[in-house]
Write a protein that holds these residues in place. Structure first.
Motif, PDB file in Angstrom:
ATOM      1  N   GLU A  23      77.701  56.440  76.088  1.00 15.82           N
ATOM      2  CA  GLU A  23      77.318  57.850  75.974  1.00 15.82           C
ATOM      3  C   GLU A  23      75.889  57.965  75.440  1.00 15.82           C
ATOM      4  N   THR A  24      75.444  59.184  75.213  1.00 16.51           N
ATOM      5  CA  THR A  24      74.107  59.435  74.688  1.00 16.51           C
ATOM      6  C   THR A  24      74.109  59.264  73.175  1.00 16.51           C
ATOM      7  N   ALA A  25      73.112  58.556  72.653  1.00 11.04           N
ATOM      8  CA  ALA A  25      73.020  58.364  71.200  1.00 11.04           C
ATOM      9  C   ALA A  25      72.545  59.656  70.515  1.00 11.04           C
ATOM     10  N   LEU A  26      71.581  60.349  71.118  1.00  9.75           N
ATOM     11  CA  LEU A  26      71.066  61.608  70.563  1.00  9.75           C
ATOM     12  C   LEU A  26      70.880  62.598  71.698  1.00  9.75           C
ATOM     13  N   ARG A  27      71.645  63.681  71.649  1.00  9.23           N
ATOM     14  CA  ARG A  27      71.545  64.733  72.674  1.00  9.23           C
ATOM     15  C   ARG A  27      71.261  66.037  71.935  1.00  9.23           C
ATOM     16  N   TYR A  28      70.066  66.582  72.184  1.00  9.76           N
ATOM     17  CA  TYR A  28      69.695  67.801  71.473  1.00  9.76           C
ATOM     18  C   TYR A  28      68.645  68.565  72.263  1.00  9.76           C
ATOM     19  N   SER A  29      68.492  69.842  71.964  1.00  8.88           N
ATOM     20  CA  SER A  29      67.533  70.666  72.693  1.00  8.88           C
ATOM     21  C   SER A  29      66.105  70.445  72.192  1.00  8.88           C
ATOM     22  N   ASN A  30      65.845  70.839  70.945  1.00  8.55           N
ATOM     23  CA  ASN A  30      64.487  70.796  70.397  1.00  8.55           C
ATOM     24  C   ASN A  30      64.491  70.179  69.002  1.00  8.55           C
ATOM     25  N   PRO A  31      64.705  68.861  68.914  1.00 10.53           N
ATOM     26  CA  PRO A  31      64.731  68.234  67.590  1.00 10.53           C
ATOM     27  C   PRO A  31      63.349  67.790  67.125  1.00 10.53           C
ATOM     28  N   THR A  32      63.199  67.712  65.803  1.00  6.71           N
ATOM     29  CA  THR A  32      62.077  67.031  65.184  1.00  6.71           C
ATOM     30  C   THR A  32      62.655  65.856  64.413  1.00  6.71           C
ATOM     31  N   ILE A  33      62.115  64.673  64.652  1.00  4.03           N
ATOM     32  CA  ILE A  33      62.572  63.484  63.939  1.00  4.03           C
ATOM     33  C   ILE A  33      61.469  63.088  62.973  1.00  4.03           C
ATOM     34  N   ASP A  34      61.750  63.239  61.690  1.00  2.99           N
ATOM     35  CA  ASP A  34      60.779  63.024  60.614  1.00  2.99           C
ATOM     36  C   ASP A  34      61.411  62.046  59.631  1.00  2.99           C
ATOM     37  N   GLY A  35      60.654  61.595  58.645  1.00  2.00           N
ATOM     38  CA  GLY A  35      61.263  60.721  57.664  1.00  2.00           C
ATOM     39  C   GLY A  35      60.272  59.989  56.795  1.00  2.00           C
ATOM     40  N   VAL A  36      60.801  59.055  56.047  1.00  5.41           N
ATOM     41  CA  VAL A  36      60.008  58.257  55.123  1.00  5.41           C
ATOM     42  C   VAL A  36      59.130  57.291  55.916  1.00  5.41           C
ATOM     43  N   ALA A  37      57.835  57.253  55.595  1.00  2.00           N
ATOM     44  CA  ALA A  37      56.896  56.385  56.299  1.00  2.00           C
ATOM     45  C   ALA A  37      57.365  54.935  56.251  1.00  2.00           C
ATOM     46  N   GLY A  38      57.235  54.252  57.377  1.00  2.00           N
ATOM     47  CA  GLY A  38      57.625  52.849  57.453  1.00  2.00           C
ATOM     48  C   GLY A  38      59.068  52.623  57.866  1.00  2.00           C
ATOM     49  N   LYS A  39      59.849  53.685  57.957  1.00  2.00           N
ATOM     50  CA  LYS A  39      61.260  53.545  58.344  1.00  2.00           C
ATOM     51  C   LYS A  39      61.414  53.704  59.857  1.00  2.00           C
ATOM     52  N   THR A  40      62.532  53.181  60.387  1.00  2.00           N
ATOM     53  CA  THR A  40      62.784  53.204  61.823  1.00  2.00           C
ATOM     54  C   THR A  40      64.161  53.784  62.112  1.00  2.00           C
ATOM     55  N   LEU A  41      64.226  54.698  63.066  1.00  2.00           N
ATOM     56  CA  LEU A  41      65.484  55.190  63.609  1.00  2.00           C
ATOM     57  C   LEU A  41      65.662  54.522  64.965  1.00  2.00           C
ATOM     58  N   THR A  42      66.710  53.723  65.114  1.00  2.00           N
ATOM     59  CA  THR A  42      66.975  53.013  66.363  1.00  2.00           C
ATOM     60  C   THR A  42      68.129  53.685  67.100  1.00  2.00           C
ATOM     61  N   LEU A  43      67.903  53.993  68.365  1.00  2.00           N
ATOM     62  CA  LEU A  43      68.916  54.595  69.234  1.00  2.00           C
ATOM     63  C   LEU A  43      69.230  53.587  70.326  1.00  2.00           C
ATOM     64  N   THR A  44      70.526  53.283  70.520  1.00  2.00           N
ATOM     65  CA  THR A  44      70.898  52.273  71.510  1.00  2.00           C
ATOM     66  C   THR A  44      71.903  52.826  72.508  1.00  2.00           C
ATOM     67  N   GLY A  45      71.922  52.246  73.694  1.00  2.00           N
ATOM     68  CA  GLY A  45      72.874  52.635  74.728  1.00  2.00           C
ATOM     69  C   GLY A  45      72.879  51.636  75.853  1.00  2.00           C
ATOM     70  N   ILE A  46      73.899  51.729  76.723  1.00  2.00           N
ATOM     71  CA  ILE A  46      74.037  50.759  77.797  1.00  2.00           C
ATOM     72  C   ILE A  46      74.129  51.395  79.183  1.00  2.00           C
ATOM     73  N   LYS A  47      74.129  52.741  79.260  1.00  2.00           N
ATOM     74  CA  LYS A  47      74.314  53.372  80.565  1.00  2.00           C
ATOM     75  C   LYS A  47      73.113  54.203  80.993  1.00  2.00           C
ATOM     76  N   ASN A  48      72.878  55.334  80.360  1.00  2.00           N
ATOM     77  CA  ASN A  48      71.796  56.215  80.793  1.00  2.00           C
ATOM     78  C   ASN A  48      71.465  57.224  79.703  1.00  2.00           C
ATOM     79  N   ASN A  49      70.191  57.642  79.661  1.00  2.00           N
ATOM     80  CA  ASN A  49      69.749  58.677  78.723  1.00  2.00           C
ATOM     81  C   ASN A  49      70.219  58.408  77.294  1.00  2.00           C
ATOM     82  N   VAL A  50      69.700  57.361  76.704  1.00  2.00           N
ATOM     83  CA  VAL A  50      70.021  57.048  75.315  1.00  2.00           C
ATOM     84  C   VAL A  50      69.596  58.206  74.413  1.00  2.00           C
ATOM     85  N   MET A  51      68.416  58.771  74.677  1.00  2.00           N
ATOM     86  CA  MET A  51      67.954  59.969  73.971  1.00  2.00           C
ATOM     87  C   MET A  51      67.781  61.076  75.013  1.00  2.00           C
ATOM     88  N   TYR A  52      68.724  62.027  75.013  1.00  2.00           N
ATOM     89  CA  TYR A  52      68.744  63.084  76.016  1.00  2.00           C
ATOM     90  C   TYR A  52      68.225  64.374  75.390  1.00  2.00           C
TER      91      TYR A  52
END
Length: 192
Positions: A23-52
C-alpha cells in the motif's frame, strides 16, 4: 490518509520509517514534512506510489527518503512519488526506485519536482527487467534555488532512458554535468 484538500504538517523529531508494503506509505493532499535538522523520514513500498500526494508536498529542514522496491507490479507505471514535491530550507529528497516487476509499464521516480532555497535532491531509478518501455527520474523539474540535484537512470528495457522526461525549467545559475534527456544529469549551484 486525508480527505481531499486537507493540509497537515508532519514534524519529525527522530529518524523514522513508514513501511507501506503493498500500500501507500504516505497518502495526503497538501502535507508539509518538517523536523529536526539532520533527521530522516524513510518511506518504503513494493508496489506503487510509496508517497501519494494529490496536491503539493513541502519538505524542509530534514531528509525524506523514498525507497520503492518495485517487486510487485501495479496496473500501470511503477512510481515512487506523485503530485508536486517542493523541497526548500535545508530540505532534501532522496528517491531510490528499483523496478523489479516483470511488466512493460514505464518506471518514474518523481512526478513534478521543485527545488527552492537550498533544497536538494538525489534520484536513482533502476529498471531491471527487459520488458520495461521507458524509465524516467523526474517527469518535470523546476530549479529555483541553490541546492544540488543529481538524477541517474538505468534501464535494461528498450524505451527512453532519461533523467528528466521534459526539458527542465531553470531559474537560477547551475553548472550542469550531463544532459537532462540523457541517463544521468547533475546540477550544482554556480553561486550557492
Amino acid at each position: 490518509q486525508a480527505t481531499s484538500g486537507d493540509e497537515l504538517t508532519f514534524y519529525v523529531v527522530d529518524d523514522s520509517t513508514i513501511d507501506g508494503g503493498e500500500e501507500t506509505a504516505l497518502r495526503y493532499s497538501n502535507p508539509t514534512i518538517d523536523g529536526v535538522a539532520g533527521k530522516t523520514l524513510t518511506l518504503t513500498g513494493i508496489k506503487n506510489n510509496v508517497m501519494y500526494i494529490t496536491g503539493n508536498c513541502t519538505i524542509k529542514n530534514i531528509t525524506v527518503k523514498v525507497d520503492q522496491a518495485g517487486t510487485l507490479k501495479p496496473n500501470g507505471y511503477t512510481t515512487a512519488t506523485s503530485g508536486n514535491i517542493n523541497v526548500r530550507e535545508n530540505g532534501r529528497l532522496e528517491v531510490e526506485l528499483n523496478k523489479e516487476s516483470d511488466n512493460s509499464y514505464s518506471a518514474q521516480a518523481v512526478g513534478n519536482l521543485w527545488l527552492y532555497d537550498n533544497g536538494s535532491a538525489n534520484i536513482t531509478v533502476t529498471a531491471n527487467n527487459t520488458k520495461t518501455t521507458h524509465a524516467y527520474g523526474v517527469s518535470s523539474l523546476y530549479l529555483h534555488g541553490t541546492g544540488d540535484c543529481d538524477i541517474t537512470v538505468t534501464n535494461n528495457g528498450s524505451g527512453n532512458t532519461q533523467a528528466v522526461q521534459y526539458e527542465p525549467n531553470i531559474y537560477s545559475s547551475y553548472n550542469v554535468t550531463g544532459a537532462w534527456n540523457s541517463p544521468s544529469v547533475s546540477y550544482k549551484a554556480a553561486n550557492p
